[in-house]
Enzyme design. Sequence first.
Site, PDB file in Angstrom:
ATOM      1  CD  GLU A 162       5.838  18.059  37.953  1.00  0.00           C
ATOM      2  OE1 GLU A 162       5.354  18.090  36.819  1.00  0.00           O
ATOM      3  OE2 GLU A 162       7.047  17.845  38.165  1.00  0.00           O
ATOM      4  CG  ASP A 207      14.301   9.462  48.229  1.00  0.00           C
ATOM      5  OD1 ASP A 207      13.085   9.428  48.481  1.00  0.00           O
ATOM      6  OD2 ASP A 207      14.856  10.458  47.722  1.00  0.00           O
ATOM      7  CB  THR A 251       4.921  16.687  56.241  1.00  0.00           C
ATOM      8  OG1 THR A 251       5.330  16.163  57.497  1.00  0.00           O
ATOM      9  CG2 THR A 251       5.688  17.944  55.938  1.00  0.00           C
ATOM     10  CB  VAL A 252       3.025  15.987  51.524  1.00  0.00           C
ATOM     11  CG1 VAL A 252       2.615  16.459  50.128  1.00  0.00           C
ATOM     12  CG2 VAL A 252       4.537  15.816  51.586  1.00  0.00           C
ATOM     13  CB  VAL A 298      10.575  13.000  40.373  1.00  0.00           C
ATOM     14  CG1 VAL A 298      12.069  13.179  40.075  1.00  0.00           C
ATOM     15  CG2 VAL A 298      10.156  11.566  40.126  1.00  0.00           C
ATOM     16  CD  GLU A 338      12.578   9.783  57.637  1.00  0.00           C
ATOM     17  OE1 GLU A 338      12.067   9.442  58.723  1.00  0.00           O
ATOM     18  OE2 GLU A 338      12.018  10.517  56.818  1.00  0.00           O
ATOM     19  CB  VAL A 392      -9.766  25.764  38.168  1.00  0.00           C
ATOM     20  CG1 VAL A 392     -10.739  24.644  37.863  1.00  0.00           C
ATOM     21  CG2 VAL A 392      -8.479  25.197  38.750  1.00  0.00           C
ATOM     22  CE  LYS A 432      12.676  11.636  45.647  1.00  0.00           C
ATOM     23  NZ  LYS A 432      13.502  12.372  46.631  1.00  0.00           N
ATOM     24  N   GLY A 438      16.544  17.274  61.314  1.00  0.00           N
ATOM     25  CA  GLY A 438      15.293  16.717  60.794  1.00  0.00           C
ATOM     26  C   GLY A 438      15.338  16.429  59.304  1.00  0.00           C
TER      27      GLY A 438
HETATM   28  N1  HSE Z   1      14.163  12.116  51.893  1.00  0.00           N
HETATM   29  C1  HSE Z   1      13.892  12.778  50.653  1.00  0.00           C
HETATM   30  C2  HSE Z   1      15.054  13.721  50.351  1.00  0.00           C
HETATM   31  C3  HSE Z   1      12.591  13.517  50.729  1.00  0.00           C
HETATM   32  O1  HSE Z   1      15.916  13.910  51.204  1.00  0.00           O
HETATM   33  O2  HSE Z   1      15.140  14.254  49.251  1.00  0.00           O
HETATM   34  C4  HSE Z   1      11.959  13.830  49.416  1.00  0.00           C
HETATM   35  O3  HSE Z   1      11.648  12.688  48.680  1.00  0.00           O
END
Ligand code: HSE
Length: 398
Positions: free
Chosen positions: A124, A196, A11-12, A127, A185, A31, A200, A182
Amino acid sequence: MINVAVFGYGTVGSGVVEVINDNAELISKRVGDDVKVKYILDLRDFPGDKYENLVTHNVEDILGDPEISIICETMGGTKVPYDYTKRALEAGKSVCTSNKEMVAAYGAELIALAAANNCNYLFEASVGGGIPIIRPINECLTAEKIDCIQGILNGTTNYMLTKMENEGAAYDDVLKEAQEKGYAERNPEADVEGFDACRKIAILSSLMYAETVNYEDIYVEGITKITPADFAYAKKMGKTIKLIAMSKETEDGKFAMVSPRMVGSDSPLSAVKDVFNAILVHSNMLDYSMYYGRGAGKLATASAVVGDVIEAAKNLGKHLPLLWDAKKATVADKDALVQQYFVRVSGGDKAAVTAVFGNVEFVECVDGEFAFVTEAMSEADYKVKAAKLSGIIGMIRM
Ligand code: HSE
């Protein structure tokens, strides 16, 4: 021409390729040179994808290519990407990542490696997704002593708590809905148990103290025990409940913690709804500043990675100092943290509460029980007093 490789076309990673290509013209202007994705590293093939010809399965193609000066690590996990990141930095290639597990576990080491090889390890996107927070702390706030960071750093749980607040819904029902949409998870543990958010706040704390705050030293409590009754009380008190990742330096030490908290409408964090994230920073000259936006999602997160790519591209061959030492920060025991507590009691009598806790504010909202808010005291004091009362259903920190 500045050539970039993207490690991990999920995804990212696919968002990073999209941002670099869709915004090519303005990135080139900013740049002072063109920035192009030369390789995409992934185990999979992507037949029919617009960029399928860039895909390689062999990392050596990339690490051995002197034309590659910047790598975007969007693989996730800490095993294979750790090895690749180290080798890239040793080869003088800057690495820009969204991988919070990696940054939380190896941040100081990888920054030092980048320094030794005149390149950069930038994170960056690790977090708050697309929210600028790492660079503001490292650059804009460098004249400040930061003494407190409070963040809503997990979008999934903030979505769930917002639903519970607005609809009086039960935890299990909102979790199911978050999974269907979605956001959560199938195994939601990392989000709902606070792990998570813990990674952070470990990263932000390490930057705040310029020493390593080990995520394993951070007390973590998730949202799984929060009920509609808790929200009913919160509403009655003009408050809401948020999962707050907090780092705070007081005269009693350096504290870091993730837990649900009752947040009053006087705090800007109370207005942060749905999947949005926010970080409220207190520093000694500026006072409060807040950073708000989308903490997850393909293009939001990719945008932050590409912002780092631009920073790395403008500084090729030069390490940008980032104060985060490998020395372990001493994190104080949470029992020493002084705060107020919201406590629910089933049955019981108010006189007993007053006898134990002294001056409290009682709240009535649910049949067969009452609640009270204590004065500020350490968690150690709270525990001693709470043990003297019977019928306590639960406690939420304020
Ligand atoms: N699962 C994380 C959230 C995704 O819900 O913020 C981003 O790190």
